[in-house]
Design a protein around this motif. Sequence first.
Motif, mmCIF file in Angstrom:
data_model
loop_
_atom_site.group_PDB
_atom_site.id
_atom_site.type_symbol
_atom_site.label_atom_id
_atom_site.label_comp_id
_atom_site.label_asym_id
_atom_site.label_seq_id
_atom_site.Cartn_x
_atom_site.Cartn_y
_atom_site.Cartn_z
ATOM 1 N N LYS A 266 0.802 -1.224 0.000
ATOM 2 C CA LYS A 266 0.000 0.000 0.000
ATOM 3 C C LYS A 266 0.837 1.278 0.000
ATOM 4 O O LYS A 266 0.471 2.247 -0.672
ATOM 5 C CB LYS A 266 -0.940 -0.001 1.213
ATOM 6 N N GLU B 169 0.356 4.769 -2.314
ATOM 7 C CA GLU B 169 0.245 6.110 -1.739
ATOM 8 C C GLU B 169 1.315 7.035 -2.314
ATOM 9 O O GLU B 169 1.056 8.195 -2.614
ATOM 10 C CB GLU B 169 0.365 6.024 -0.219
ATOM 11 N N TRP B 170 2.522 6.488 -2.487
ATOM 12 C CA TRP B 170 3.610 7.277 -3.070
ATOM 13 C C TRP B 170 3.305 7.628 -4.516
ATOM 14 O O TRP B 170 3.507 8.763 -4.958
ATOM 15 C CB TRP B 170 4.922 6.488 -2.983
ATOM 16 N N GLY C 174 0.393 7.861 -5.785
ATOM 17 C CA GLY C 174 -0.704 8.817 -5.756
ATOM 18 C C GLY C 174 -0.204 10.239 -5.578
ATOM 19 O O GLY C 174 -0.763 11.185 -6.158
ATOM 20 N N ARG C 175 0.854 10.407 -4.792
ATOM 21 C CA ARG C 175 1.429 11.743 -4.608
ATOM 22 C C ARG C 175 2.193 12.199 -5.844
ATOM 23 O O ARG C 175 2.180 13.374 -6.195
ATOM 24 C CB ARG C 175 2.357 11.749 -3.385
ATOM 25 N N PRO D 162 -6.766 8.357 -5.149
ATOM 26 C CA PRO D 162 -7.535 7.382 -4.367
ATOM 27 C C PRO D 162 -8.700 6.763 -5.131
ATOM 28 O O PRO D 162 -8.955 5.562 -5.012
ATOM 29 C CB PRO D 162 -8.043 8.226 -3.186
#
Length: 221
Positions: A80, A84-85, A87-88, A96
């Motif tokens: 996960k 998240e990385w 996504g940034r 998301p």
Amino acid sequence: MHIDGLLETVPAVAVYLLVGGVIGLESLGIPLPGEIVLVSATLMAATQDHINPYVLGACAVAGAIIGDSIGYLIGRKGGKPLLEWLGRKFPKHFGPKHVATAERQFQKWGMWAVFVGRFIALLRIFAGPLAGVLKMPYWKFLIANVLGGIVWAGGTVAVIYSVGKVAEKWLSSFAWVGLVLALLFGLGSMLVMKRRQKKAEAAEEAAAGTKAAPEAATVVD
């Protein structure tokens, strides 16, 4: 220099490496225009004799399979935090909502999501890393990955090359038109997929809101 002469100066090896590299990086999880590059290179092969379509197709298939496999291993190790990385770094591709939609597709379709995802821009980027994050058995992933890579990359080269050869005289006189059409084709595909993605997300949000309403009413009662 005429554009035909300019294209002839491009080494075939450079074209093969570019196609394999871009498709490999896209399959690994980096948003790149793999389909546009593949279509453009195949049109070049149809008008430039020094580019072998079989070698081009093999490089595209290899890039797709290897890139997806590396993406799978990265997702398996990174989990996960990796999403998240991403996504940034790439909010337009790994936000998301995109991740949630892709996860639902994988949980629902499994191996088919990997295979069919090869033909869809968004899932093509997600397939490898997300399959690893969701701990899909590697043998299942590998089968879907290999078949998807062969059908998508090999099929694209076969179709576009055949069309290009039929119109070879026209394309050789107006090679730039063929390249522009390839670019427009790729961009059009991306826009269509984004529109479908937005509609799917809106439908899912509406369904979630409808489901939440009765639950809220129950709590109030």
